[in-house]
Design an enzyme around this catalytic site. Structure first.
Site, short mmCIF file in Angstrom:
data_model
loop_
_atom_site.label_atom_id
_atom_site.label_comp_id
_atom_site.label_asym_id
_atom_site.label_seq_id
_atom_site.Cartn_x
_atom_site.Cartn_y
_atom_site.Cartn_z
N ARG A 99 18.30 50.48 16.01
CA ARG A 99 18.82 49.34 16.73
C ARG A 99 20.34 49.34 16.71
NH1 ARG A 99 15.50 44.38 14.25
NH2 ARG A 99 17.53 43.42 14.60
N ARG B 206 14.71 29.89 13.41
CA ARG B 206 15.91 30.29 12.68
C ARG B 206 16.92 29.18 12.56
NH1 ARG B 206 15.29 36.21 13.92
NH2 ARG B 206 16.91 37.34 12.84
N ARG C 208 16.91 51.59 8.55
CA ARG C 208 15.74 51.27 9.39
C ARG C 208 15.74 52.10 10.68
NH1 ARG C 208 14.56 45.10 10.69
NH2 ARG C 208 16.73 45.04 11.40
N ARG D 80 24.81 38.70 10.44
CA ARG D 80 23.43 38.21 10.50
C ARG D 80 23.03 37.51 9.20
NH1 ARG D 80 21.16 43.77 12.24
NH2 ARG D 80 19.09 42.93 11.78
N LYS E 136 9.90 41.29 7.35
CA LYS E 136 9.07 40.45 8.22
C LYS E 136 8.31 41.29 9.25
CE LYS E 136 12.67 38.11 9.69
NZ LYS E 136 13.74 38.86 8.96
P1 ADP Z 1 15.84 41.05 11.91
O1 ADP Z 1 14.46 41.67 12.00
O2 ADP Z 1 16.83 42.03 11.41
O3 ADP Z 1 15.81 39.77 11.15
P2 ADP Z 1 15.49 40.21 14.65
O4 ADP Z 1 14.89 41.39 15.32
O5 ADP Z 1 14.57 39.13 14.24
O6 ADP Z 1 16.33 40.73 13.38
O7 ADP Z 1 16.64 39.58 15.56
C1 ADP Z 1 17.64 40.36 16.13
C2 ADP Z 1 18.65 39.46 16.83
O8 ADP Z 1 18.00 38.74 17.88
C3 ADP Z 1 19.27 38.39 15.95
O9 ADP Z 1 20.40 38.87 15.23
C4 ADP Z 1 19.64 37.33 16.99
O10 ADP Z 1 20.80 37.69 17.70
C5 ADP Z 1 18.48 37.41 17.96
N1 ADP Z 1 17.37 36.49 17.59
C6 ADP Z 1 16.11 36.85 17.23
N2 ADP Z 1 15.36 35.78 16.95
C7 ADP Z 1 16.16 34.70 17.14
C8 ADP Z 1 15.98 33.29 17.01
N3 ADP Z 1 14.81 32.76 16.60
N4 ADP Z 1 17.05 32.48 17.28
C9 ADP Z 1 18.22 32.98 17.70
N5 ADP Z 1 18.46 34.29 17.83
C10 ADP Z 1 17.45 35.16 17.56
P1 ADP Z 2 12.83 42.36 9.00
O1 ADP Z 2 11.82 42.32 10.13
O2 ADP Z 2 12.65 41.23 8.02
O3 ADP Z 2 14.23 42.47 9.48
P2 ADP Z 2 11.75 45.05 8.52
O4 ADP Z 2 10.29 44.84 8.35
O5 ADP Z 2 12.23 45.61 9.79
O6 ADP Z 2 12.55 43.68 8.15
O7 ADP Z 2 12.24 45.97 7.30
C1 ADP Z 2 13.59 46.44 7.22
C2 ADP Z 2 13.58 47.88 6.70
O8 ADP Z 2 13.15 47.89 5.34
C3 ADP Z 2 12.64 48.81 7.46
O9 ADP Z 2 13.27 50.07 7.56
C4 ADP Z 2 11.40 48.87 6.59
O10 ADP Z 2 10.73 50.14 6.70
C5 ADP Z 2 11.95 48.67 5.18
N1 ADP Z 2 11.07 47.87 4.31
C6 ADP Z 2 10.26 46.83 4.68
N2 ADP Z 2 9.61 46.34 3.61
C7 ADP Z 2 10.01 47.07 2.53
C8 ADP Z 2 9.70 47.04 1.12
N3 ADP Z 2 8.84 46.15 0.61
N4 ADP Z 2 10.32 47.94 0.33
C9 ADP Z 2 11.19 48.85 0.83
N5 ADP Z 2 11.53 48.94 2.14
C10 ADP Z 2 10.95 48.06 2.99
#
Ligand code: ADP
Ligand code: ADP
Ligand code: ZN
Length: 214
Positions: A161, A88, A127, A172, A13
């Site tokens: 992170r 979420r 990541r 998660r 994302k």
């Molecule tokens: P990821 O990219 O791995 O999906 P995020 O950066 O979106 O993780 O979120 C990191 C953490 O922040 C989540 O595990 C949660 O604790 C909190 N968080 C983020 N967005 C939300 C949301 N929309 N509702 C509740 N908690 C959230």
């Molecule tokens: P999210 O925001 O959904 O948690 P991220 O965009 O942070 O996911 O991506 C998680 C990890 O996977 C990052 O280290 C990113 O560089 C890698 N990644 C993202 N998209 C791809 C893909 N299509 N193929 C392989 N690795 C990816």
């Protein structure tokens, strides 16, 4: 244009949001980024959220919906929004409809990034990001083109992170399955969901998303 990028942690994302911001004049609204900024800044929201985030659980609906509302209020009407990591929960999905209406906006697309559960742990444990500009990287799938130097800003400092460890990732994913995945059928009933293969390469996924927005 207002779109949601939906998918489990590590689906891509944030990576795809960054591409969209560059290719289209849209703004990324990542509640994860907003919360991390609040934690870093030691704000009341940050103090409340930190322990919850470290455990991989969800922060309260009120807190994140408030953040989204405030950020949308600061945007130009004509500027598109990419919701990354929000909503979420079912309550957040309802909040979003209300908040969008309040700001004269409506939802155009929900793009679901489909990924193998097995791949997610590897994505998340690999990541890292640029400490200066936030550009996202991966140890093996997407390293900087010159080792140790950010492609975007040239910085040589990177960070990981605290919640990107295997144990927290499992929590998660459980949260995603239990609370986030159930909001999809509601959007499907509205005919606005398109599923994209998130296991494809980053460029390929970007092309698929652009085709939906065209
Ligand atoms: P990821 O990219 O791995 O999906 P995020 O950066 O979106 O993780 O979120 C990191 C953490 O922040 C989540 O595990 C949660 O604790 C909190 N968080 C983020 N967005 C939300 C949301 N929309 N509702 C509740 N908690 C959230
Ligand atoms: P999210 O925001 O959904 O948690 P991220 O965009 O942070 O996911 O991506 C998680 C990890 O996977 C990052 O280290 C990113 O560089 C890698 N990644 C993202 N998209 C791809 C893909 N299509 N193929 C392989 N690795 C990816
Ligand atoms: Zn950088």
């Amino acid at each position: 244009m207002n779109i949601i990028l939906l998918g489990p942690p590590g689906a891509g994302k944030g990576t795809q949001s960054a591409g969209l911001v560059e290719r289209h004049s849209m703004r990324q609204l990542s509640t994860g980024d907003m919360l991390r900024a609040a934690v870093k800044g030691g704000t009341p929201v940050g103090l409340k959220a930190k322990a919850v985030m470290d455990r991989g659980e969800l922060v309260s609906d009120e807190i994140v919906s408030e953040l989204i509302d405030a950020n949308l209020a600061a945007m130009d009407k004509g500027e598109g929004a990419i919701f990354d990591g929000y909503p979420r929960t079912a309550a957040q999905a309802e909040d979003l409809d209300r908040i969008l209406a309040k700001h004269g906006r409506s939802l155009d697309h929900v793009i679901e990034l489909g990924v193998d559960v097995d791949a997610l742990v590897e994505r998340i444990t690999g990541r890292f990001s640029c400490a200066k500009c936030g550009a996202l990287y991966h140890d093996t799938a997407n390293p900087p083109s010159k080792e140790g130097v950010c492609d975007v800003c040239g910085s040589t400092e990177f960070k990981r992170r605290p919640d990107d460890n295997e144990e927290t990732v499992r929590t998660r994913m459980d949260e995603y399955r239990a609370k986030t995945a159930p909001i999809l059928p509601g959007y499907e009933a509205r005919g606005i969901v398109t599923r994209v293969d998130g296991m494809a390469g980053i460029e390929e996924v970007a092309t698929a998303i652009d085709a939906i927005l065209a």
